[in-house]
Design a protein around this motif. Structure first.
Motif, PDB file in Angstrom:
ATOM      1  N   VAL A 719     -16.340 -61.426  34.823  1.00 30.95           N
ATOM      2  CA  VAL A 719     -16.250 -60.134  34.151  1.00 30.95           C
ATOM      3  C   VAL A 719     -14.828 -59.592  34.218  1.00 30.95           C
ATOM      4  CG1 VAL A 719     -16.980 -57.722  34.309  1.00 30.95           C
ATOM      5  CG2 VAL A 719     -18.679 -59.549  34.443  1.00 30.95           C
ATOM      6  N   ILE A 720     -14.220 -59.644  35.379  1.00 28.13           N
ATOM      7  CA  ILE A 720     -12.858 -59.107  35.543  1.00 28.13           C
ATOM      8  C   ILE A 720     -11.861 -59.871  34.678  1.00 28.13           C
ATOM      9  CG2 ILE A 720     -10.983 -58.810  37.185  1.00 28.13           C
ATOM     10  CD1 ILE A 720     -13.096 -58.249  39.313  1.00 28.13           C
ATOM     11  N   ASN A 721     -11.983 -61.210  34.717  1.00 26.53           N
ATOM     12  CA  ASN A 721     -11.048 -62.024  33.931  1.00 26.53           C
ATOM     13  C   ASN A 721     -11.247 -61.821  32.435  1.00 26.53           C
ATOM     14  OD1 ASN A 721      -9.898 -63.109  36.242  1.00 26.53           O
ATOM     15  ND2 ASN A 721     -11.352 -64.831  36.299  1.00 26.53           N
ATOM     16  N   SER A 722     -12.501 -61.639  32.033  1.00 25.87           N
ATOM     17  CA  SER A 722     -12.776 -61.464  30.598  1.00 25.87           C
ATOM     18  C   SER A 722     -12.307 -60.114  30.093  1.00 25.87           C
ATOM     19  CB  SER A 722     -14.274 -61.626  30.334  1.00 25.87           C
ATOM     20  OG  SER A 722     -14.694 -62.917  30.678  1.00 25.87           O
ATOM     21  N   LEU A 723     -12.446 -59.044  30.870  1.00 28.71           N
ATOM     22  CA  LEU A 723     -12.065 -57.697  30.447  1.00 28.71           C
ATOM     23  C   LEU A 723     -10.548 -57.533  30.336  1.00 28.71           C
ATOM     24  CD1 LEU A 723     -14.583 -55.371  32.302  1.00 28.71           C
ATOM     25  CD2 LEU A 723     -14.423 -55.819  29.857  1.00 28.71           C
ATOM     26  N   GLY A 724      -9.811 -58.413  30.925  1.00 36.25           N
ATOM     27  CA  GLY A 724      -8.353 -58.299  30.822  1.00 36.25           C
ATOM     28  C   GLY A 724      -7.847 -58.654  29.437  1.00 36.25           C
ATOM     29  N   GLN A 725      -8.645 -59.238  28.618  1.00 36.11           N
ATOM     30  CA  GLN A 725      -8.181 -59.685  27.310  1.00 36.11           C
ATOM     31  C   GLN A 725      -8.213 -58.587  26.233  1.00 36.11           C
ATOM     32  OE1 GLN A 725     -10.542 -63.144  26.524  1.00 36.11           O
ATOM     33  NE2 GLN A 725      -9.653 -64.308  28.252  1.00 36.11           N
ATOM     34  N   PRO A 726      -9.237 -57.729  26.108  1.00 36.06           N
ATOM     35  CA  PRO A 726      -9.221 -56.690  25.059  1.00 36.06           C
ATOM     36  C   PRO A 726      -8.102 -55.664  25.259  1.00 36.06           C
ATOM     37  CG  PRO A 726     -11.423 -57.068  25.885  1.00 36.06           C
ATOM     38  CD  PRO A 726     -10.507 -57.785  26.804  1.00 36.06           C
ATOM     39  N   LEU A 727      -7.736 -55.313  26.435  1.00 37.36           N
ATOM     40  CA  LEU A 727      -6.694 -54.313  26.737  1.00 37.36           C
ATOM     41  C   LEU A 727      -5.553 -54.976  27.494  1.00 37.36           C
ATOM     42  CD1 LEU A 727      -9.037 -51.402  27.908  1.00 37.36           C
ATOM     43  CD2 LEU A 727      -8.169 -51.824  25.615  1.00 37.36           C
ATOM     44  N   GLU A 728      -5.089 -56.090  26.949  1.00 32.44           N
ATOM     45  CA  GLU A 728      -4.148 -56.925  27.694  1.00 32.44           C
ATOM     46  C   GLU A 728      -2.842 -56.180  28.001  1.00 32.44           C
ATOM     47  OE1 GLU A 728      -2.072 -61.357  27.372  1.00 32.44           O
ATOM     48  OE2 GLU A 728      -3.284 -60.549  25.727  1.00 32.44           O
ATOM     49  N   LYS A 729      -2.223 -55.486  27.007  1.00 35.08           N
ATOM     50  CA  LYS A 729      -0.945 -54.800  27.238  1.00 35.08           C
ATOM     51  C   LYS A 729      -1.120 -53.614  28.174  1.00 35.08           C
ATOM     52  CE  LYS A 729       1.157 -56.076  22.814  1.00 35.08           C
ATOM     53  NZ  LYS A 729       1.791 -55.573  21.544  1.00 35.08           N
ATOM     54  N   LEU A 730      -2.241 -52.901  27.998  1.00 33.69           N
ATOM     55  CA  LEU A 730      -2.494 -51.760  28.862  1.00 33.69           C
ATOM     56  C   LEU A 730      -2.687 -52.219  30.309  1.00 33.69           C
ATOM     57  CD1 LEU A 730      -2.819 -48.687  28.784  1.00 33.69           C
ATOM     58  CD2 LEU A 730      -5.290 -49.034  28.501  1.00 33.69           C
ATOM     59  N   ASN A 731      -3.385 -53.315  30.468  1.00 33.93           N
ATOM     60  CA  ASN A 731      -3.593 -53.880  31.824  1.00 33.93           C
ATOM     61  C   ASN A 731      -2.266 -54.284  32.441  1.00 33.93           C
ATOM     62  OD1 ASN A 731      -6.392 -53.628  32.102  1.00 33.93           O
ATOM     63  ND2 ASN A 731      -6.774 -55.526  30.966  1.00 33.93           N
ATOM     64  N   HIS A 732      -1.419 -54.935  31.634  1.00 37.49           N
ATOM     65  CA  HIS A 732      -0.132 -55.369  32.169  1.00 37.49           C
ATOM     66  C   HIS A 732       0.745 -54.169  32.559  1.00 37.49           C
ATOM     67  CE1 HIS A 732      -0.776 -59.555  31.644  1.00 37.49           C
ATOM     68  NE2 HIS A 732      -0.705 -59.549  30.279  1.00 37.49           N
ATOM     69  N   PHE A 733       0.679 -53.083  31.782  1.00 36.47           N
ATOM     70  CA  PHE A 733       1.481 -51.894  32.074  1.00 36.47           C
ATOM     71  C   PHE A 733       1.050 -51.303  33.415  1.00 36.47           C
ATOM     72  CE2 PHE A 733       2.376 -47.378  31.994  1.00 36.47           C
ATOM     73  CZ  PHE A 733       3.693 -47.342  31.574  1.00 36.47           C
ATOM     74  N   PHE A 734      -0.225 -51.088  33.594  1.00 38.45           N
ATOM     75  CA  PHE A 734      -0.672 -50.461  34.850  1.00 38.45           C
ATOM     76  C   PHE A 734      -0.554 -51.417  36.043  1.00 38.45           C
ATOM     77  CE2 PHE A 734      -2.797 -47.462  31.937  1.00 38.45           C
ATOM     78  CZ  PHE A 734      -2.343 -46.280  32.492  1.00 38.45           C
ATOM     79  N   GLU A 735      -0.576 -52.702  35.782  1.00 39.79           N
ATOM     80  CA  GLU A 735      -0.309 -53.651  36.871  1.00 39.79           C
ATOM     81  C   GLU A 735       1.143 -53.501  37.330  1.00 39.79           C
ATOM     82  OE1 GLU A 735      -1.285 -57.478  35.401  1.00 39.79           O
ATOM     83  OE2 GLU A 735      -3.464 -57.231  35.634  1.00 39.79           O
ATOM     84  N   LYS A 758       7.289 -42.156  30.551  1.00 38.22           N
ATOM     85  CA  LYS A 758       6.206 -41.569  29.776  1.00 38.22           C
ATOM     86  C   LYS A 758       6.192 -42.102  28.343  1.00 38.22           C
ATOM     87  CE  LYS A 758       6.417 -37.276  32.463  1.00 38.22           C
ATOM     88  NZ  LYS A 758       6.663 -35.810  32.424  1.00 38.22           N
ATOM     89  N   GLN A 759       7.399 -42.304  27.751  1.00 39.22           N
ATOM     90  CA  GLN A 759       7.426 -42.805  26.398  1.00 39.22           C
ATOM     91  C   GLN A 759       6.784 -44.192  26.287  1.00 39.22           C
ATOM     92  OE1 GLN A 759       9.955 -41.486  28.009  1.00 39.22           O
ATOM     93  NE2 GLN A 759      10.322 -39.557  26.872  1.00 39.22           N
ATOM     94  N   GLU A 760       7.071 -45.069  27.262  1.00 40.85           N
ATOM     95  CA  GLU A 760       6.481 -46.406  27.255  1.00 40.85           C
ATOM     96  C   GLU A 760       4.965 -46.326  27.423  1.00 40.85           C
ATOM     97  OE1 GLU A 760       7.823 -49.333  26.668  1.00 40.85           O
ATOM     98  OE2 GLU A 760       9.783 -48.398  26.331  1.00 40.85           O
ATOM     99  N   LEU A 761       4.527 -45.378  28.222  1.00 40.80           N
ATOM    100  CA  LEU A 761       3.081 -45.227  28.428  1.00 40.80           C
ATOM    101  C   LEU A 761       2.406 -44.773  27.133  1.00 40.80           C
ATOM    102  CD1 LEU A 761       0.549 -45.098  30.172  1.00 40.80           C
ATOM    103  CD2 LEU A 761       1.231 -42.807  30.881  1.00 40.80           C
ATOM    104  N   ARG A 762       3.013 -43.757  26.460  1.00 41.50           N
ATOM    105  CA  ARG A 762       2.415 -43.294  25.218  1.00 41.50           C
ATOM    106  C   ARG A 762       2.410 -44.418  24.166  1.00 41.50           C
ATOM    107  NH1 ARG A 762       5.646 -38.566  26.437  1.00 41.50           N
ATOM    108  NH2 ARG A 762       4.253 -36.829  27.036  1.00 41.50           N
ATOM    109  N   LYS A 763       3.460 -45.222  24.179  1.00 36.91           N
ATOM    110  CA  LYS A 763       3.563 -46.318  23.215  1.00 36.91           C
ATOM    111  C   LYS A 763       2.426 -47.320  23.413  1.00 36.91           C
ATOM    112  CE  LYS A 763       6.816 -49.834  21.669  1.00 36.91           C
ATOM    113  NZ  LYS A 763       8.171 -50.419  21.864  1.00 36.91           N
ATOM    114  N   VAL A 764       2.131 -47.667  24.686  1.00 39.02           N
ATOM    115  CA  VAL A 764       1.067 -48.630  24.977  1.00 39.02           C
ATOM    116  C   VAL A 764      -0.297 -48.048  24.636  1.00 39.02           C
ATOM    117  CG1 VAL A 764      -0.072 -49.950  26.804  1.00 39.02           C
ATOM    118  CG2 VAL A 764       2.424 -49.809  26.737  1.00 39.02           C
ATOM    119  N   ILE A 765      -0.514 -46.783  24.985  1.00 38.76           N
ATOM    120  CA  ILE A 765      -1.822 -46.156  24.739  1.00 38.76           C
ATOM    121  C   ILE A 765      -2.095 -46.080  23.231  1.00 38.76           C
ATOM    122  CG2 ILE A 765      -3.053 -43.969  24.890  1.00 38.76           C
ATOM    123  CD1 ILE A 765      -1.849 -43.553  27.624  1.00 38.76           C
ATOM    124  N   LYS A 766      -1.067 -45.838  22.426  1.00 41.28           N
ATOM    125  CA  LYS A 766      -1.287 -45.742  20.992  1.00 41.28           C
ATOM    126  C   LYS A 766      -1.707 -47.080  20.388  1.00 41.28           C
ATOM    127  CE  LYS A 766       1.786 -41.844  19.964  1.00 41.28           C
ATOM    128  NZ  LYS A 766       3.013 -41.388  19.230  1.00 41.28           N
TER     129      LYS A 766
END
Length: 846
Positions: A719-735, A758-766
């Protein structure tokens, strides 16, 4: 006396330096009696030996004559005491009288005063005042008074002279009568002497008569003994010579006659009997009767064996098409009428008894071999018919001809090609069985390689019934035959007599010693061993046929070894309870070893198949075949081994199998290319956990918990490995954010990092609006659906776990935003409610 002794000591002995030891009153012999005192004195010195001996003599005589309790003389030899009287005789009479106070007669006349006389004397002495001071005057006075009394007595006697004369006359007459009586006594004595001689003669005659009567009595006893114990009635002789051995009455008469003959032959003859001509003649007659009857009995029983065998063969055809064995109870019942005669033959003619035993064993061996072979032929055909052939099996072959089926069946059970006896019905059954399977597509040899799932449970149940029927038919057959052999041949459970030994008997007449060599067979073995040897010979084909049947069953389906192990163990246990050393128990125990070996081979084969499993690289793995196979094996084994005696063997097999399953699941998961490793582990260990939870196998409780743990761990990992794929960039940012915090950067200073401001965070979230997230989750659902297999039905479980994990990650991301970017007002483009709706709608749409 004390006063007199005192006076004598003072007046006579003291002046002479002597001491008065003792005195005694004596009187001298003669018409004028004068009282005197005998004194015993002692002197300080004794001048001569003669005086010393004389003194000792005096003391010894006084001791011997006047003392009741004799004084013991010490240090005086007995020889000296014997010579003292002789020395006394050599002393002059006057001197002797002076010492002894009188001759021997005077001493012999002395009598001791009694109490009354002593009182009278003391009274007289008290009357006379000078009795002590003047003993002579006192004695003179007493003497005068005695003379007066003597004179009075003489006058009295003279006055009674007439009476004396009369008395004398009477005495003369009495003497005359005595003479007369003595004469008569003499004559009587002469008469009695004659009678005595006659009585002596009569006594001698009576003694001779008694001896003669005793001898006649003993002779009569001997004759009665021989007549009673060595006389065989004419009826018994007739029964032994020509008695009917085919009728009940005739057999009973022969039994009685044979027992009477044996008793006569076993009589313990007394010394000398063997020399009598009549005894020799009787013994010769007994020997001839024994030999004649033993030949008749042996020939008749041989004929009975053959006759009964023909009758049994006619019954055999009735059992050909059925899985039953012919019953031999009629044969046993008829032969048991001769059991006592067999015992007689055993005790009298051991060679003929053993010959009959061998004949029976040889005949019954052929009969049972034919019956058992036919019986197992039917069992093998029925057993081969239980296999469901074909059904799209990957091992399927082209259809076979009838002859091919028959040849292969025969090769499996070692048949010689044709059944002995009446085999038409059996061959017809084989043809029908083969014809009914022409449309099927698997050979018996291929069945040995078929998986358990290719065979129906009904077929295995039918096999189990066939195998149970075989054992149920063999068990009473063997027990009945063993019981018959023990009774008919009188082989009880005690040691056989060896040469020179005699069996103890309760009969009054003792048994004779057996002739040399009579018990020359089976000397070192017990009769129980003889029964086992006979049973081994009679049923020599059972163990071979059972092993052949087991081999066939194992070739048809290796799981049949489970049924056979349980059934065989139960029958071995039953046989051991009846008789642990019986032929049946021993044989079934030997076959059980083969069954157990096949069971172990089955388990080893299952493990080997696990190790040899190859997974296709182009298709998903799903539930591995050996995992499903273990489930089928466990369900089948639990059904078979319920309340079984060999449960321990199954538990050991379970442990071996489950460890192999665990090891090979991990092996396949590591080698899998199409399906992720976590999916292979998750699905298979979930299946194992479900199987063990359902079956509740106590010995695998540890493995059940381990399977659950592995399933849970790999589910979470997938489950953990599979969920990393739909939000891959967001996961990498918070990692990356977590990595900076881990390196020592304060959370509220992370936003000052160039890559994580903050700008990089807003960019990833968008980049991840709600629509894109839903699209990514939809793609994830499709991917998971491709990974998971349908039979395990874990898709909804995994999807629900992913939902929980996604929510957890969402909350974690929000937490990091709140701590690392405080007051920024930055939020995710979708909410938890949106996520729940995404997961739900995706699951419903598929």
């Amino acid at each position: 006396m004390t006063a007199i002794k005192h006076a004598l000591q003072r007046d006579i002995f003291t002046p002479n330096d002597e001491r008065l030891l003792s005195i005694v009153n004596v009187c001298k012999a003669g018409k004028k009696k004068k009282n005197c005192f005998l004194c015993a004195t002692g002197r300080c010195e004794i001048i001569s030996t003669a005086e010393k001996n004389s003194f000792i003599s005096c003391i010894w005589k006084l001791n011997q004559r006047y003392l009741r309790k004799k004084v013991e003389f010490v240090n005086v030899s007995s020889q000296l005491l014997e010579e003292l009287p002789k020395a006394e005789e050599s002393v002059p009479s006057g001197e002797s009288q002076s010492v002894a106070g009188g001759d021997e007669d005077a001493l012999d006349d002395y009598q001791e005063l009694n109490a009354r006389e002593e009182q009278d004397i003391e009274g007289m002495m008290e009357v006379c005042e000078y009795a002590i001071s003047n003993a002579e005057a006192f004695a003179e006075k007493l003497s005068k008074e005695l003379q007066v009394l003597d004179g009075a007595n003489i006058h009295s006697i003279m006055a009674s002279e007439k009476q004396v004369n009369i008395l004398m006359q009477l005495l003369d007459e009495a003497l005359s009568e005595v003479d007369t009586i003595e004469g008569k006594m003499s004559s009587y004595e002469e008469m009695l002497q004659s009678v005595k001689e006659q009585m002596d003669q009569i006594s001698q005659s009576n003694r001779l008569i008694q001896i003669s009567n005793a001898n006649n009595g003993k002779l009569l006893d001997e004759i009665q003994f021989l007549v009673n114990y060595m006389d065989l009635s004419k009826g018994h002789i007739r029964a032994l010579q020509e008695g009917d051995l085919s009728s009940s009455k005739g057999i009973e008469a022969c039994i009685n006659a044979s027992e009477a003959l044996l008793q006569c032959m076993n009589v313990a003859l007394r010394p000398g009997h063997e020399k009598l001509m009549s005894v020799k003649q009787q013994q010769h007659l007994f020997t001839e009767l024994r030999d004649t009857f033993s030949r008749r009995l042996t020939n008749h029983l041989n004929n009975v064996f053959v006759h009964q065998g023909h009758d049994q063969s006619s019954v055999l055809s009735q059992h050909m098409a059925e899985l039953t064995l012919p019953k031999h109870s009629p044969l046993h019942r008829d032969l048991l009428h001769y059991a006592k005669l067999m015992e007689w033959l055993k005790n009298t003619q051991r060679e003929k008894y053993e010959g009959l035993s061998r004949t029976y064993v040889d005949y019954m061996t052929r009969l049972y071999e034919r019956e058992i072979k036919d019986f197992f032929e039917v069992a093998k055909i029925k057993m081969a018919g239980t296999a469901k052939e074909g059904k799209g099996n990957k091992f399927a072959t082209l259809p076979r001809k009838e002859s091919a089926f028959k040849q292969e069946t025969e090769s499996l059970h070692g048949s010689s090609g044709k059944l002995t006896g009446s085999t038409s019905s059996l061959n017809k059954l084989a043809v029908q069985s083969s014809s009914s399977r022409r449309s099927q597509s698997s050979s018996l040899l291929d069945m040995g390689n078929m998986s358990a799932s290719d065979l129906d449970v009904a077929d295995r149940t039918k096999f189990d019934k066939i195998f149970e029927q075989v054992l149920s038919e063999l068990e009473p057959l063997c027990l009945a035959e063993q019981d018959f052999i023990s009774k008919f041949f009188k082989l009880q459970q005690h040691p056989t007599l060896a040469q020179g030994e005699v069996e103890e008997s309760d009969e009054v007449v003792p048994s004779r010693q057996p002739p040399p060599g009579e018990y020359r067979h089976f000397i070192s073995s017990t009769e129980k061993d003889m029964v086992r040897l006979m049973m081994n010979k009679v049923f020599q084909s059972i163990e071979t046929e059972l092993n052949s049947l087991i081999t066939l069953g194992d070739k048809i389906d290796t799981f049949h070894s489970l049924y056979m192990l349980v059934k065989m163990s139960h029958h071995v246990w039953t046989a051991e309870n009846v008789d642990p050393a019986s032929y049946l128990s021993t044989t079934l125990g030997n076959v059980l070893v083969t069954v157990k070996r096949n069971f172990d081979k089955c388990i080893s084969g299952q493990i080997r198949q696990m190790e040899e499993v190859k997974i296709s690289k182009k298709s998903k793995v799903g539930i591995l075949p050996f995992v499903a196979g273990f489930e089928e094996f466990a369900e089948l084994a639990e059904t078979i081994f319920r309340n079984a005696e060999r449960r321990g063997d199954l538990d050991k097999a379970y442990v071996k199998l489950i460890r192999a399953v665990f090891m090979n699941v991990e092996k396949v998961a590591n080698e899998s290319q199409k399906t992720p490793r976590d999916v292979v582990m998750m699905e298979n260990f979930h299946h194992i956990f479900s199987t063990l939870s359902h079956l509740k196998i106590s010995c695998l409780e540890t493995e059940r918990r381990e399977a659950k743990h592995k399933y849970t761990d790999h589910l979470q990992s997938y489950v953990i490995n599979s969920l990393g794929q739909p939000l891959e960039k967001l996961n990498h940012f918070f990692e990356g954010v977590e990595a900076r915090v881990a390196q020592g950067v304060r959370e509220d200073e992370v936003s000052y990092q160039l890559a994580f401001n903050k700008q990089e965070l807003r960019k990833v979230i968008k980049e991840y609006p709600g629509k894109e997230v839903k699209k990514g989750l939809d793609n994830l659902y499709k991917k998971v659906d491709k990974h998971l297999c349908e039979e395990e039905s874990l898709l909804q479980v995994v999807w629900h776990s992913m939902q929980d994990e996604f929510i957890r990650q969402y909350k974690h991301f929000e937490g990091l935003i709140g701590r690392c970017y405080p007051g920024s007002g930055i939020t995710m483009e979708f909410t938890i409610g949106d996520m729940l709706e995404y997961f739900s709608s995706i699951a419903q749409s598929h």
